[in-house]
Write a protein that holds these residues in place. Structure first.
Motif, short mmCIF file in Angstrom:
data_model
loop_
_atom_site.label_atom_id
_atom_site.label_comp_id
_atom_site.label_asym_id
_atom_site.label_seq_id
_atom_site.Cartn_x
_atom_site.Cartn_y
_atom_site.Cartn_z
N CYS A 15 -15.89 4.52 -2.23
CA CYS A 15 -16.10 3.11 -2.45
C CYS A 15 -14.76 2.43 -2.14
O CYS A 15 -14.72 1.31 -2.39
CB CYS A 15 -15.83 3.17 -4.28
N LEU A 16 -14.08 2.94 -1.58
CA LEU A 16 -12.94 2.25 -0.87
C LEU A 16 -13.60 1.50 0.35
O LEU A 16 -14.28 1.90 1.17
CB LEU A 16 -11.55 3.15 -0.36
N THR A 17 -13.04 0.28 0.56
CA THR A 17 -13.43 -0.67 1.82
C THR A 17 -12.56 -0.39 2.84
O THR A 17 -11.36 0.00 2.87
CB THR A 17 -13.38 -2.17 1.37
N LEU A 18 -12.96 -0.93 4.34
CA LEU A 18 -12.61 -0.51 5.48
C LEU A 18 -11.16 -1.53 5.46
O LEU A 18 -9.98 -1.02 5.73
CB LEU A 18 -13.24 -1.27 6.60
N PRO A 19 -10.95 -2.83 4.89
CA PRO A 19 -10.25 -3.47 4.71
C PRO A 19 -8.76 -2.97 4.10
O PRO A 19 -7.53 -3.14 4.35
CB PRO A 19 -10.24 -4.86 4.07
N GLU A 20 -9.30 -2.05 3.00
CA GLU A 20 -7.95 -1.34 2.28
C GLU A 20 -7.57 -0.06 2.95
O GLU A 20 -6.51 0.15 2.53
CB GLU A 20 -8.83 -0.89 0.92
N LEU A 21 -8.16 0.38 3.99
CA LEU A 21 -8.03 1.55 4.93
C LEU A 21 -7.23 1.11 6.07
O LEU A 21 -6.84 2.08 6.72
CB LEU A 21 -9.00 2.50 4.88
N VAL A 22 -7.21 -0.09 6.54
CA VAL A 22 -6.62 -0.49 7.75
C VAL A 22 -5.59 -1.50 7.59
O VAL A 22 -5.77 -2.43 6.67
CB VAL A 22 -7.77 -1.18 8.59
N GLY A 23 -4.55 -1.41 7.98
CA GLY A 23 -3.42 -2.53 7.67
C GLY A 23 -1.92 -1.95 8.09
O GLY A 23 -1.80 -0.98 8.64
N GLU A 24 -0.93 -2.86 7.78
CA GLU A 24 0.21 -2.56 8.19
C GLU A 24 0.71 -1.31 7.53
O GLU A 24 0.28 -1.06 6.31
CB GLU A 24 1.25 -3.52 8.00
N GLY A 25 1.60 -0.54 8.02
CA GLY A 25 1.88 0.72 7.22
C GLY A 25 3.56 1.08 7.50
O GLY A 25 4.07 0.39 8.61
N VAL A 26 3.85 1.84 7.01
CA VAL A 26 5.38 2.19 7.00
C VAL A 26 5.34 3.90 6.74
O VAL A 26 4.35 4.51 6.09
CB VAL A 26 6.16 1.67 5.76
N ILE A 27 6.17 4.41 7.40
CA ILE A 27 6.30 6.14 7.30
C ILE A 27 7.49 6.17 6.79
O ILE A 27 8.68 5.95 7.42
CB ILE A 27 5.99 6.63 8.62
N VAL A 28 7.66 6.80 5.48
CA VAL A 28 9.04 7.13 4.91
C VAL A 28 9.00 8.73 5.38
O VAL A 28 8.40 9.21 4.68
CB VAL A 28 8.78 6.92 3.38
#
Length: 157
Positions: free
Chosen positions: A96-109
């Motif tokens: 049910c998750l959409t592509l815009p929710e799975l692609v974006g800016e990210g940070v790696i802690v």
């Protein structure tokens, strides 16, 4: 460019980054093998990885031969995401998750040192504040990844 050519993966990543405005892409994929750790294998005996060829017309003279396999393995394998439905009843599952929710800016802690000292380490608010002190605020709607160091370098096919 064939997959086995030196630099092929780097060239594809650079092309994808150019399409996304020059952002740096991080490949978090891992090879899944019979030796790959799964959380389910800690709790359920007999949960093993297996693969089986179920259809193979390659080299049989059939135009456009094909090879199909069936895989069986536990969930929570390698690099993955958990949807709210993974933890809470009546919440959205992964499909049910959409592509815009799975692609974006990210940070790696990166908490790999902490995880090496304590295999049950959990990301803390202090870890996030420390990241922000070094890099600036976490962007709104960012995908936050916790780097545990557990995977280490993985072989590529």
């Amino acid at each position: 460019m064939a997959d086995f050519e030196p630099g092929a993966q780097d060239a594809r990543m650079a092309a994808a980054a150019a399409l996304l405005g020059g952002k740096r892409l991080v490949d978090c994929t891992q090879m899944i093998t019979p030796e790959t750790f799964t959380f389910a294998s800690c709790f359920f005996q007999g949960v093993k990885f297996s693969s089986e060829a179920i259809f193979d017309t390659r080299g049989t003279g059939v135009p456009s031969g094909s090879f199909k396999q069936k895989f069986s393995m536990a969930c929570d394998v390698g690099t993955h995401i958990d949807s709210p439905g993974h933890w809470f009843k009546d919440k959205r599952c992964i499909e049910c998750l959409t592509l815009p929710e799975l692609v974006g800016e990210g940070v790696i802690v990166d908490v790999s040192a902490e995880c090496a000292a304590d295999r049950d380490y959990r990301l803390t608010l202090e870890d996030l504040r420390g990241w922000e002190e070094r890099h600036g605020p976490v962007p709104r709607q960012a995908i936050v990844c916790m780097k545990t160091g557990w995977g280490g370098p993985r072989p590529r096919p």
